[in-house]
Scaffold this active site. Structure first.
Site, mmCIF file in Angstrom:
data_model
loop_
_atom_site.group_PDB
_atom_site.id
_atom_site.type_symbol
_atom_site.label_atom_id
_atom_site.label_comp_id
_atom_site.label_asym_id
_atom_site.label_seq_id
_atom_site.Cartn_x
_atom_site.Cartn_y
_atom_site.Cartn_z
ATOM 1 N N LYS A 200 42.932 37.507 40.368
ATOM 2 C CA LYS A 200 43.762 38.299 41.295
ATOM 3 C C LYS A 200 45.239 37.982 41.074
ATOM 4 O O LYS A 200 46.080 38.882 41.028
ATOM 5 C CB LYS A 200 43.335 38.026 42.746
ATOM 6 C CG LYS A 200 41.993 38.660 43.078
ATOM 7 C CD LYS A 200 41.373 38.166 44.375
ATOM 8 C CE LYS A 200 39.956 38.736 44.513
ATOM 9 N NZ LYS A 200 39.203 38.192 45.645
ATOM 10 N N GLN B 88 40.111 33.923 50.432
ATOM 11 C CA GLN B 88 38.945 34.035 49.550
ATOM 12 C C GLN B 88 37.682 33.537 50.264
ATOM 13 O O GLN B 88 37.672 32.427 50.808
ATOM 14 C CB GLN B 88 39.188 33.237 48.256
ATOM 15 C CG GLN B 88 38.087 33.386 47.226
ATOM 16 C CD GLN B 88 37.957 34.814 46.691
ATOM 17 O OE1 GLN B 88 38.941 35.469 46.364
ATOM 18 N NE2 GLN B 88 36.731 35.310 46.607
ATOM 19 N N ASP C 247 42.415 43.155 52.176
ATOM 20 C CA ASP C 247 40.990 43.121 51.835
ATOM 21 C C ASP C 247 40.217 44.159 52.656
ATOM 22 O O ASP C 247 39.087 44.493 52.326
ATOM 23 C CB ASP C 247 40.408 41.726 52.131
ATOM 24 C CG ASP C 247 40.029 40.979 50.865
ATOM 25 O OD1 ASP C 247 39.942 41.615 49.800
ATOM 26 O OD2 ASP C 247 39.820 39.752 50.963
#
Ligand code: NAP
Length: 286
Positions: free
Chosen positions: A53, A97, A120
């Site tokens: 990422k 994460q 997200d």
């Protein structure tokens, strides 16, 4: 017959050229898009994901901050970091994460992220907005699948889509996105009786289970579009999806590979959400 491949790497690279230009344009207007990635602990898979990422951000010029914390970080300390990033004007997207260590309530942490920075798309406000058709950051994986369908010009209206899996981050939002495009959607899960029967009706199948060979060639209608979200390891330790790729590609009309399919598109849609958030903050300023 052999299915046409929907190449997630190629589509990602194509989209990222445009993202680099969007980043430059935002920088020229005084906003440098920024993404903060928080990693707690040393899960090896998570380390690879966050590295990818951050690398993708670098590729298009997005400013990224990778915060690595030890496994024993307290929930309170993590919530404090999220709060600080919520108030940091250089940061337009916050990604924590998953999975988090067991002593941390992941949902609580997700709900602590400001919805305006929820790139997200996991916040309950983002999920509710998707469900009601309001603008929101869409979860990156199903959004990437939709972009792949769009890339082949596939008309979803009136088509029957079967989604295998009903998680909050893939299966459910995937079904809602397909529904928004006027597909007729069936959601299958571990209690579904006769998965094959449902799949054989489908014009589009999205497999998001996390188990090899969930979808085999005898379960696919000739010409169907098959999107493979799964990430598993085969006996040789090689990355593979949920779909029996070699056999299904003889039956399907289109198919996504693993690796090189949904994976890169997930990261690409994270970049897209971060740029959208930076654009929003510019619009709010002017
Ligand atoms: P998850 O939370 O474990 O959900 C799996 C779903 O599959 C559940 O809804 C489960 O049903 C269902 N399921 C399990 N066994 C089944 C069976 N035999 N038949 C039908 N359905 C079954 O997983 P997830 O987070 O959605 O992820 C799914 C897969 O996608 C994993 O391999 C993950 O690594 C991968 N993934 C890839 C990306 C990417 O970027 N490529 C991103 C996210 C996830 P129940 O609800 O009844 O338990």
């Amino acid at each position: 017959m052999s299915a046409l491949l929907i190449d997630g790497n190629a589509l990602s690279q194509h989209m990222r050229v445009d993202f680099a230009a969007r980043t430059q344009s935002l920088v020229a207007q005084g906003i440098h898009p920024g993404l903060a990635v928080i990693l707690v602990g040393d899960n090896p898979a998570s380390q690879v994901y966050v590295r990818n990422k951050v690398k993708a951000c670098e590729q298009v010029g997005i400013h990224s901050v990778l915060e690595k914390h030890p496994d024993d970080l307290t929930q309170a300390a993590l919530l404090a970091r999220v709060d600080a990033l919520n108030h940091d004007p250089r940061i337009h997207g916050i990604l924590v994460q998953l999975p988090l260590p067991k002593h941390i309530d992941a949902q609580k942490v997700i709900e602590a992220i400001a919805p305006s920075k929820d790139v997200d798309g996991f916040h309950v406000a983002s999920a509710g907005a998707l469900m009601t058709g309001l603008p929101a950051y869409w979860p990156c994986t199903p959004h990437g699948c939709m972009k792949m369908l769009e890339s082949i010009g596939y008309p979803l209206q009136g088509k029957h889509a079967v989604v295998i899996g009903r998680s909050n981050i893939v299966g459910k939002p995937m079904a809602l996105m397909l529904l928004q495009q006027n597909a007729t959607v069936t959601i299958c899960h571990s209690a579904t009786v006769d998965l094959k029967h449902h799949c054989l009706q489908a014009d589009v199948i999205v497999a998001a289970v996390g188990r090899r060979n969930v979808l085999t060639a005898d379960m696919v209608k000739p010409g169907a579009v098959v999107i493979d979200v799964g990430m598993n390891r085969d006996d040789a330790g090689k990355l593979c999806g949920d779909v029996d790729f070699e056999a299904v590609k003889q039956v399907a009309g289109y198919i996504t590979p693993v690796p090189g399919g949904v994976g890169p598109m997930t990261i690409t849609m994270l970049l897209a959400n971060t740029l959208d958030s930076a654009q929003q903050s510019l619009s709010a300023k002017t």
